[in-house]
Structure formats: structure tokens, C-alpha cells
Design a protein around this motif. Structure first.
Motif, PDB file in Angstrom:
ATOM      1  N   VAL A 138      38.007  48.242  33.363  1.00 20.25           N
ATOM      2  CA  VAL A 138      37.706  48.211  34.799  1.00 20.25           C
ATOM      3  C   VAL A 138      37.430  46.758  35.185  1.00 20.25           C
ATOM      4  O   VAL A 138      36.526  46.137  34.624  1.00 20.25           O
ATOM      5  N   PRO A 139      38.215  46.204  36.115  1.00 23.52           N
ATOM      6  CA  PRO A 139      38.037  44.778  36.402  1.00 23.52           C
ATOM      7  C   PRO A 139      36.794  44.451  37.222  1.00 23.52           C
ATOM      8  O   PRO A 139      36.313  43.326  37.203  1.00 23.52           O
ATOM      9  N   ASP A 140      36.261  45.445  37.904  1.00 24.45           N
ATOM     10  CA  ASP A 140      35.121  45.182  38.805  1.00 24.45           C
ATOM     11  C   ASP A 140      33.904  44.673  38.042  1.00 24.45           C
ATOM     12  O   ASP A 140      33.683  45.036  36.893  1.00 24.45           O
ATOM     13  N   PRO A 141      33.095  43.891  38.731  1.00 27.71           N
ATOM     14  CA  PRO A 141      31.839  43.467  38.091  1.00 27.71           C
ATOM     15  C   PRO A 141      30.837  44.617  38.083  1.00 27.71           C
ATOM     16  O   PRO A 141      30.242  44.922  39.108  1.00 27.71           O
ATOM     17  N   SER A 156      42.712  28.452  36.473  1.00 29.13           N
ATOM     18  CA  SER A 156      43.515  29.636  36.810  1.00 29.13           C
ATOM     19  C   SER A 156      42.617  30.867  36.896  1.00 29.13           C
ATOM     20  O   SER A 156      42.752  31.688  37.809  1.00 29.13           O
ATOM     21  N   ALA A 157      41.709  30.988  35.930  1.00 24.91           N
ATOM     22  CA  ALA A 157      40.783  32.127  35.938  1.00 24.91           C
ATOM     23  C   ALA A 157      39.916  32.110  37.194  1.00 24.91           C
ATOM     24  O   ALA A 157      39.690  33.152  37.821  1.00 24.91           O
ATOM     25  N   LEU A 158      39.463  30.918  37.573  1.00 27.71           N
ATOM     26  CA  LEU A 158      38.645  30.815  38.797  1.00 27.71           C
ATOM     27  C   LEU A 158      39.468  31.175  40.036  1.00 27.71           C
ATOM     28  O   LEU A 158      38.968  31.804  40.970  1.00 27.71           O
ATOM     29  N   THR A 159      40.749  30.783  40.029  1.00 23.48           N
ATOM     30  CA  THR A 159      41.614  31.108  41.167  1.00 23.48           C
ATOM     31  C   THR A 159      41.748  32.617  41.317  1.00 23.48           C
ATOM     32  O   THR A 159      41.674  33.165  42.423  1.00 23.48           O
ATOM     33  N   LEU A 160      41.924  33.277  40.182  1.00 27.08           N
ATOM     34  CA  LEU A 160      42.088  34.731  40.234  1.00 27.08           C
ATOM     35  C   LEU A 160      40.791  35.402  40.695  1.00 27.08           C
ATOM     36  O   LEU A 160      40.810  36.374  41.453  1.00 27.08           O
ATOM     37  N   GLU A 161      39.688  34.878  40.235  1.00 31.08           N
ATOM     38  CA  GLU A 161      38.386  35.400  40.666  1.00 31.08           C
ATOM     39  C   GLU A 161      38.249  35.260  42.192  1.00 31.08           C
ATOM     40  O   GLU A 161      37.814  36.168  42.888  1.00 31.08           O
ATOM     41  N   GLU A 162      38.676  34.094  42.686  1.00 34.04           N
ATOM     42  CA  GLU A 162      38.597  33.824  44.119  1.00 34.04           C
ATOM     43  C   GLU A 162      39.517  34.758  44.911  1.00 34.04           C
ATOM     44  O   GLU A 162      39.186  35.212  45.998  1.00 34.04           O
ATOM     45  N   ALA A 163      40.669  35.060  44.328  1.00 33.84           N
ATOM     46  CA  ALA A 163      41.627  35.909  45.041  1.00 33.84           C
ATOM     47  C   ALA A 163      41.294  37.385  44.935  1.00 33.84           C
ATOM     48  O   ALA A 163      41.853  38.199  45.655  1.00 33.84           O
ATOM     49  N   SER A 164      40.385  37.758  44.037  1.00 36.20           N
ATOM     50  CA  SER A 164      40.119  39.188  43.841  1.00 36.20           C
ATOM     51  C   SER A 164      38.690  39.565  44.249  1.00 36.20           C
ATOM     52  O   SER A 164      38.475  40.119  45.308  1.00 36.20           O
ATOM     53  N   PHE A 165      37.723  39.232  43.425  1.00 44.02           N
ATOM     54  CA  PHE A 165      36.379  39.784  43.641  1.00 44.02           C
ATOM     55  C   PHE A 165      35.443  38.877  44.433  1.00 44.02           C
ATOM     56  O   PHE A 165      34.489  39.341  45.015  1.00 44.02           O
ATOM     57  N   ARG A 166      35.691  37.566  44.389  1.00 43.10           N
ATOM     58  CA  ARG A 166      34.853  36.599  45.118  1.00 43.10           C
ATOM     59  C   ARG A 166      33.363  36.869  44.887  1.00 43.10           C
ATOM     60  O   ARG A 166      32.576  37.011  45.824  1.00 43.10           O
ATOM     61  N   VAL A 167      33.032  36.984  43.592  1.00 45.37           N
ATOM     62  CA  VAL A 167      31.636  37.266  43.253  1.00 45.37           C
ATOM     63  C   VAL A 167      30.748  36.080  43.656  1.00 45.37           C
ATOM     64  O   VAL A 167      29.620  36.257  44.102  1.00 45.37           O
ATOM     65  N   TYR A 168      31.286  34.872  43.501  1.00 42.26           N
ATOM     66  CA  TYR A 168      30.488  33.673  43.801  1.00 42.26           C
ATOM     67  C   TYR A 168      30.969  33.113  45.140  1.00 42.26           C
ATOM     68  O   TYR A 168      31.783  32.190  45.199  1.00 42.26           O
TER      69      TYR A 168
END
Lengths: 480, 351
Positions: free
Chosen positions: A303-306, A405-417
Motif C-alpha cells: 500500500v503506497p499510502d503513508p 527522483s524519489a522526492l519528485t514522485l513524492e511531490e506528485a503523489s502524496f505531498r506528505v511534506y
């Protein structure tokens, strides 16, 4: 002199190719997985367009048994169990397994939750150490506590499996911090696909976040660079690459922060093994191996969600211990399940297993050897300083690219930060992580590998010694 | 001593790889900043949009406004998201007024366009909107999506069809509902519940003829959405005649299982333990005293779950007072059976 030069030139050239080859192969692997995870995440997030609407099907979520192993946890056990009781889920029970604690864990639980001995008819589908008694809470009917002789985490989980009443089992690490919706999210793959036998989630780093009543309420960032670098590292290694493997049904390594299993699947493969370092990693690999080899349809999802958060080590010594322990656990799990490389192994056996073996298991050896050899060649004058710096630039450049790249994907998906300043901090950490931290991790990984080769093992209570193997659990044929 | 010249291909390769990687990193950083800026701009726009439109939609629950603006393409999705949220939360006349409002704003055309040319999230929203609007003109297109391979889109399409015309949708989709394992059973059951037992009952019962026997267990599970008067006899007939363990288990789990004491007593002796366990569980729910003897026998079953369900059923039976249970326990010779009965009694006491 000339003769010596002629003899060593091919060796120096081979060292450079080894270094370049390793760096390019490892980072290309990461980038390929990153691209695959972009596709998977997009598809997953697209399907949630209607999630903003009022929830409708919660009443149909299957009941879950949450199993918690506790060994000498007197200080933290009560708030932690209370946090679990507050999870937002229609029907669940909690089984706390007091694994031979020498402190006041059991008496604390008895007092806080008004436990009373309960005459439970034993069903030992999995063999475990002696169970002294089973208690039930007078305050919360869905809370039971098993008091048993010390046998380690795997043995505690097996005792929990024996006592579980519901078709889904949720194993939660005592150090995991959850959110109220965590269980609902992680059970989702079981609702979507009936052949799902396990679902896990990659943990996020909780340092700096707001935690109330042992549940995470607001995401924050740690102040220390060590914690920040671990956030980037987890995004790179534990989240996005695992999402890609999960899309191929080949996620071999799912960290055990929180994992949900179909109970019959766990029982059918003989439960958790007590003779391996990390039973959480091993059981996932074994499920892949046995289901693939027996050609049973199955799915192990990530599950990708945090949904699960952990406190990251704040000192280098703690981090070193955790890294070395993880390396030993992975080594054990891979060795025990090397049979996955089999004609029926599919993507898990022929793609994921070699990848994990080469870059995660033997990766530290190759990485440290490459760096050491190139440095030695440079010190011997085998290559110029410019050549040496070029090689280092390539390694660092690829590393930074993968991290960003990992940060980009984080930004494009969950934007936790979400806050802009946090983004800047993480970008800085993504660069800094490749200038020493990753190399240090590789060194500790190599030391872990060395310890594993020499038979060093951890006791369930944290001590370490050599060649201590508890007996392997045997599945009982009789159900009585 | 420099055998490898700086112009060596490997050095150049490494150098250019490093520079290339850093260049790509810089592009990714720009991408992150653009993503961030786009997200913030969208969030601000949507917040402003919702603050303007939420009161209008709330007002439309009572009276449909006469003058309504045409929405720009970029506002369709936030509007429909909010509008569908209201539709899902409300019942009755309020829903009709919201539909009238959307039609006046020509959102049916917008939704059709989203369905035809939108991204998957837009298609999802478009289909749900058309469903709530009861847009019959889109039936064929939505049905094609429902029969398509994409799980989430097909499921959303099935729901839209049920919203447009439940009876026609059930005629077309019931075999699909029974066979598509990628449609979560829970979600499908919920959709049938939403359609209403009056419509679903007869069709679910009749579907048994059209659905292959392999899909019967799922169909029986879906029958929970039907009316007991219609569905119970069907389940009763299946239970009496069928041999398949999966179908028997599905029947025994059904909310509408009719009473058939003789059959249940036979199923308590079934060779498959899962059937015995379900039968033992059901007998407690039925509450008839005639099961006591068979349940006491099941307390010695070799399988833990059968013993557990038998013990739970025994303590539930109205005829089994604490004294009767105590007397029954005295007659048991099996240690496992005694332990299980003790556990069930303790559980009952703790509730």
C-alpha cells in the motif's frame, strides 16, 4: 619498471569498469523501478477520484485480528494498546502476546485493562513455547493478552495466530506509529482482489511529527540531518522501488512495520520461522516461494499510502546497529528462500530475487569494494586525480538523481511534506545523502554481511551471540 | 606513471554521466517546483471556487436558482466533485432539485464530454454524474465501459447504470456481478442494496438460471440484498439439492437462510469441516432445541472451529440454561469438548 606497468594496466582498467558498471547498473535499476512506480502510482491515484465522496462500503470490511508481540515493554505498552483500540475500523480484536517479559509488562496490562484469566480452549495449529495463560479485558471485549514463555518475535506472532478469531491478521511492530485510518487503508487490497494473501506498507519517518496518544496527528520533519537523510533514503529504497515490484507481484522485501495477512495463508506455510533473524521479511519471501511453486494464484500488495511511521535512529551508533541487523535479516531470508529461483518462480524468482540479491544483499560488498579499489588505484597512481574525481562525480550524480527522483514522485503523489521550506530541506538532504551517508550505510551493510557469514545472530531480547538457533516450528497435523 | 590518460573513454564516460545526471537532477528540481506551484495554484482556485459554490448548492437543496452561470472547463471537476458529494449525502426531493440545477447548467453535456474524452478520474466523475442525472442517452457508452477490463471504471459504470435504471441494469449486469472477481463483493453488495430489494429480489432469484454453477457462491452472497420472502425459498432449494461445498457454505452464510432442521442436522455431519462449522454456527442462530444433541456431538469434532461454533451455538440456545449447560458438560467424555464449552460459557458471561 616498464614490465610492472604493462602487467597492472589491465587490472587498473578492470577496477574502473567494475566501479562504473556497478554504479550504472544499480542506479539504472533504481531509475527503471522509479519509472514503473510512476505508472503504478498514477493508476492507483486515478482510481481514487471518487474517494472524496462519502464512504459507503465500510460495513463490508472484513474483521481483523491485530497481533502485538511485547517483550519488556512496561513503559510503552499501555498507551500503545490504547492507540490501537482507537483505530478507525468496524470490527477488530487485539491480541497482545507477552513474550516472557521480565519487567512489569503483564501486570501493567492487567491493571490498565482489567484483565482476567480466561478459559480458552487451545488450538495449536502452530507450535510455540508454553502458553501460561490467556487473559481477557473486562473493559474492552476485543482485547486479549497471551502470557507465554520467551521465544522471540516469531514465536509470539505464532501464538497470536493460534488465538486469532478473524480471517485477517495484522502484525504490528511495537515501534510502529499508526494513524486512525491505517488499518482501513492497508486492508483495501483484500477488498479489491480476493487472491490477496498479504499487504504491507513502507514505513515513513516520524521524527519531528506530532504524536498524540501514540497516534500520529501531524507530519513534521526531524531537526537532525541524520533523520532527514533517512527520510530520503526510505522514499528511495523502501517506498517507490517496492511499489514497482508490487505491481509485478514481486515485492520480496516488505518491511514489517504493519502487515496484514490472510490467516489461512500464514498457517498453510507453517507460520513465522523462529530460526531466522527477521521473521517479517522471511515470511513474505516464503509466501512468494511456496505460492509460486505450487502455482496457486496469489497477490502480495504494497500500500503506497503513508499509514505506518517509525522513529528513526538519531545517533550513528543506533543507525549502525539497525543497518547491520537488517543486513543479517535479509541474508537469512534470502538464503532460506533461494528456492524461489525456480522455473516456476516468475517475476519474483527471475527478476526480483536476483535484483535484491545483487543490489541489496551483496550490494554493500560490491559498493565498498568498488570504492576501495578505485581509491587504491588512484593512490597508487593508476589513474589521474581528474579521472578519480570523474568517477566519484558519476557515482554522486547518479545517486542524487535517484534521490531527487524519489522526492519528485513524492511531490506528485502524496505531498506528505507540503510546506515549501520542508521541500528545500529535503532537497538539500537528497544531495547530502550521497556524500558520505550512503557509503557509510554500505560499509555497515558489509559489516552486517560479515557478521552473518560468521554466524552472529541476535537473541530475541536484543543480545547477540553465535550459532544460536532455536528449533524450527513444525506444523501440527492435528487440530485438537 | 599515468597509464590511463585523461582522454580515456571510461573517464569521459564517467564525467559525462556525472554531468548528465546532475543536469537531469536540475530538471527534476525544476519539475518539483513547477508541480508545487501548479498544485498550490489549483488548491487556491478550488478553495475559492468551493467557497463560492457550496452556498449555492446548499441553497439549491430548497429552491433551484433561476440564474446560474456557465462553468469553465477547468471548473467542471471541482463542481462535479462537490455536486456528487451532495447527491451521495442527500435523499428524496433535494436530490431532484440538485439534478435540475445541474441540468440547467448543462452539466449533463459536460459529464458526457468527460466520459468520452476525459482522463480516468474525469471519466469516473462523469459517469457518476450521468448516473445521478439518470441520463439514458449515455446508456450504451456507459455499458461498454462496464463490460471493459478496467476494474475501477467498470465498477463505477455499473453503479451509474444502476442509478439510471436499476431494473434494466440488473438484467444486463447480474451475470457480470456474479462472475467478475475484480469487483469487490462488498462494493457490489452495497450497490445492490442501494438499488433496493423490490427490484433486486426477483432478478437475483431468476439469475440462477443464467449464471454458471461456478458463480453460484458469489450470486448467493449477492442475494443478501434481496427480500427474504423472495430469496429464502431459492436458497432453501439450493441448500436442499446442491452438493458443491462452496455453494453450501454460501447458503449457510446467507442472511436469508430458511429453516430446514433435517437438512441442517445432515450438514452437521458433512465431510467438509467448513460446512460443519457453518452449519453449527447457523443452528445457534435458529435457536431450536432439536439441535442440542447434534451440537453436543460436534463438541468432539476433530476440528477446532467446528467445536467452537457448536459450543457458541449451544450457549445461545434459549433452552440451554446455565444448569442445562452444566448438566450437558457432565455428560461429555471429551476433554477438548469440555474446554470449548467452558470457553463459550465464559465468553457469553463476559459479553
Amino acid at each position: 619498471m616498464m614490465d610492472a606497468a604493462v602487467n597492472t594496466e589491465p587490472l587498473f582498467l578492470a577496477v574502473q569498469w567494475l566501479f562504473v558498471g556497478y554504479v550504472v547498473a544499480m542506479n539504472s535499476g533504481y531509475l527503471a523501478l522509479y519509472l514503473l512506480s510512476v505508472v503504478c502510482l498514477r493508476r492507483s491515484l486515478e482510481g481514487r477520484a471518487l474517494d472524496v465522496l462519502p464512504k459507503v462500503a465500510t460495513a463490508y470490511q472484513p474483521p481483523v485480528t491485530i497481533i502485538v508481540g511485547a517483550h519488556n515493554e512496561q513503559a510503552s505498552i499501555s498507551p500503545w494498546v490504547r492507540a490501537l483500540l482507537h483505530l478507525d475500523y468496524p470490527e477488530f480484536e487485539i491480541i497482545v502476546v507477552n513474550d516472557g517479559s521480565r519487567d512489569a509488562t503483564l501486570s501493567t496490562l492487567r491493571r490498565e485493562f482489567r484483565l482476567a484469566l480466561f478459559p480458552e480452549a487451545a488450538w495449536k495449529r502452530l507450535s510455540t513455547r508454553t502458553v501460561h495463560g490467556i487473559y481477557r479485558s473486562a473493559l474492552f471485549p476485543n482485547l486479549r493478552v497471551i502470557d507465554k514463555a520467551h521465544g522471540g518475535k516469531a514465536d509470539a506472532l505464532n501464538a497470536g495466530v493460534n488465538a486469532a478469531r478473524y480471517p485477517l491478521l495484522c502484525s504490528v511492530n511495537a515501534r510502529s506509529i499508526l494513524q486512525r485510518h491505517s488499518l482501513s487503508r492497508i486492508v483495501q487490497p483484500f477488498l479489491e482482489d480476493p487472491v490477496t494473501i498479504a499487504a504491507g506498507a513502507s514505513p515513513r519517518i516520524a521524527n519531528g511529527s506530532a504524536i498524540s496518544d501514540a497516534l500520529l496527528t501531524k507530519v513534521g520533519l526531524p531537526r537532525q540531518m541524520l533523520g532527514l537523510m533517512q527520510i530520503v533514503e526510505y522514499l528511495r529504497t523502501e517506498l517507490f522501488s517496492r511499489i514497482a515490484w508490487s505491481a509485478l507481484n514481486a515485492a520480496l522485501v516488505i518491511p514489517g512495520g504493519i502487515t496484514v495477512f490472510r490467516k489461512e495463508a500464514i498457517v498453510s506455510v507453517g507460520g513465522y520461522r523462529t530460526d531466522v533473524m527477521d521473521p517479517d521479511i522471511e515470511v513474505i519471501l516464503r509466501l512468494h516461494r511456496l505460492y509460486r511453486l505450487s502455482r496457486k494464484p496469489y497477490r502480495i500488495a504494497l500500500v503506497p499510502d503513508p499509514v505506518c511511521w517509525i522513529e528513526a535512529p538519531e545517533t550513528l551508533a543506533q543507525l549502525r546497529r539497525r543497518r547491520m541487523r537488517w543486513q543479517r535479516g535479509l541474508s537469512d531470508a534470502l538464503m532460506v528462500n533461494r528456492g524461489l529461483v525456480h522455473p516456476r518462480g516468475g517475476a519474483a524468482g527471475w527478476l526480483a530475487f536476483p535484483y535484491v540479491a545483487l543490489f541489496e544483499w551483496l550490494g554493500p560488498l560490491l559498493e565498498v569494494t568498488s570504492y576501495a579499489a578505485v581509491t587504491a588505484v588512484w593512490l597508487c597512481g593508476g589513474i589521474s586525480t581528474l579521472a578519480f574525481l570523474s568517477l566519484l562525480l558519476m557515482a554522486a550524480g547518479f545517486g542524487v538523481l535517484v534521490s531527487v527522483s524519489a522526492l519528485t514522485l513524492e511531490e506528485a503523489s502524496f505531498r506528505v511534506y507540503a510546506q515549501p521550506r520542508r521541500l528545500g530541506t529535503l532537497l538539500t538532504s537528497a544531495v547530502a545523502e550521497n556524500l558520505g551517508y550512503r557509503q557509510l550505510q554500505a560499509w555497515w551493510g558489509l559489516r552486517g554481511l560479515w557478521q552473518w557469514l560468521h554466524g552472529a545472530r541476535d537473541h530475541p531480547d536484543g543480545r547477540k551471540d553465535a550459532q544460536q538457533k532455536p528449533p524450527r516450528p513444525k506444523r501440527r497435523q492435528s487440530s485438537g | 606513471m599515468n597509464w590511463v590518460a585523461d582522454s580515456d573513454p571510461i573517464v569521459w564516460f564517467a564525467l559525462w554521466c556525472g554531468i548528465g545526471a546532475l543536469g537531469l537532477t536540475a530538471l527534476l528540481v525544476i519539475r518539483i517546483l513547477l508541480l508545487r506551484a501548479a498544485f498550490q495554484a489549483r488548491e487556491t482556485r478550488e478553495t475559492r471556487f468551493l467557497s463560492r459554490w457550496r452556498p449555492r448548492l446548499l441553497a439549491a437543496i430548497d429552491t433551484v436558482p433561476v440564474r446560474l452561470p456557465r462553468l469553465k472547463r477547468r471548473d467542471w471537476l471541482p463542481f462535479l466533485s462537490l455536486w456528487n458529494h451532495f447527491q451521495e449525502s442527500l435523499r428524496g426531493a433535494a436530490r431532484h432539485r440538485l439534478s435540475a440545477m445541474a441540468l440547467r447548467m448543462r452539466m449533463d453535456l459536460a459529464a458526457r464530454q468527460l466520459l468520452q474524452r476525459g482522463s480516468p478520474p474525469e471519466q469516473l466523475m462523469g459517469m457518476l454524474t450521468l448516473g445521478h442525472l439518470g441520463d439514458r442517452d449515455s446508456w450504451d457508452r456507459i455499458e461498454a465501459v462496464a463490460r471493459g477490463p478496467h476494474s475501477q471504471l467498470s465498477l463505477a459504470a455499473a453503479r451509474a447504470l444502476l442509478l439510471i435504471d436499476a431494473a434494466s441494469a440488473l438484467r444486463a449486469l447480474l451475470p457480470l456481478m456474479a462472475s467478475r472477481a475484480d469487483w469487490p463483493l462488498s462494493r457490489t453488495q452495497w450497490m445492490l442494496n442501494e438499488a433496493g430489494a423490490e427490484i433486486t429480489s426477483t432478478m437475483l432469484s431468476a439469475a440462477l438460471e443464467d449464471v454458471p454453477p461456478d458463480d453460484w457462491p458469489r450470486l448467493v452472497a449477492l442475494m443478501d440484498a434481496g427480500h427474504p420472502d423472495v430469496v429464502s425459498p431459492v436458497i432453501g432449494r439450493l441448500l436442499a439439492g446442491v452438493q458443491s461445498e462452496e455453494v453450501l457454505i454460501a447458503c449457510l452464510k446467507s442472511r436469508h437462510l430458511p429453516f430446514n432442521g433435517a437438512r441442517l442436522l445432515r450438514l452437521l455431519e458433512h465431510p467438509a469441516w467448513q460446512v460443519r462449522a457453518q452449519a453449527a454456527r447457523v443452528t445457534g442462530r435458529m435457536g431450536h432445541a432439536e439441535f442440542v444433541s447434534a451440537l453436543l456431538t460436534r463438541l468432539s469434532d476433530p476440528v477446532w472451529w467446528v467445536r467452537y461454533r457448536a459450543a457458541q451455538s449451544l450457549v445461545q440456545l434459549p433452552s440451554m440454561s446455565p444448569e442445562a449447560l452444566w448438566r450437558a458438560r457432565q455428560t461429555l467424555n471429551d476433554r477438548f469438548g469440555c474446554e470449548m464449552l467452558d470457553q463459550a460459557v465464559a465468553e457469553r458471561r463476559g459479553q
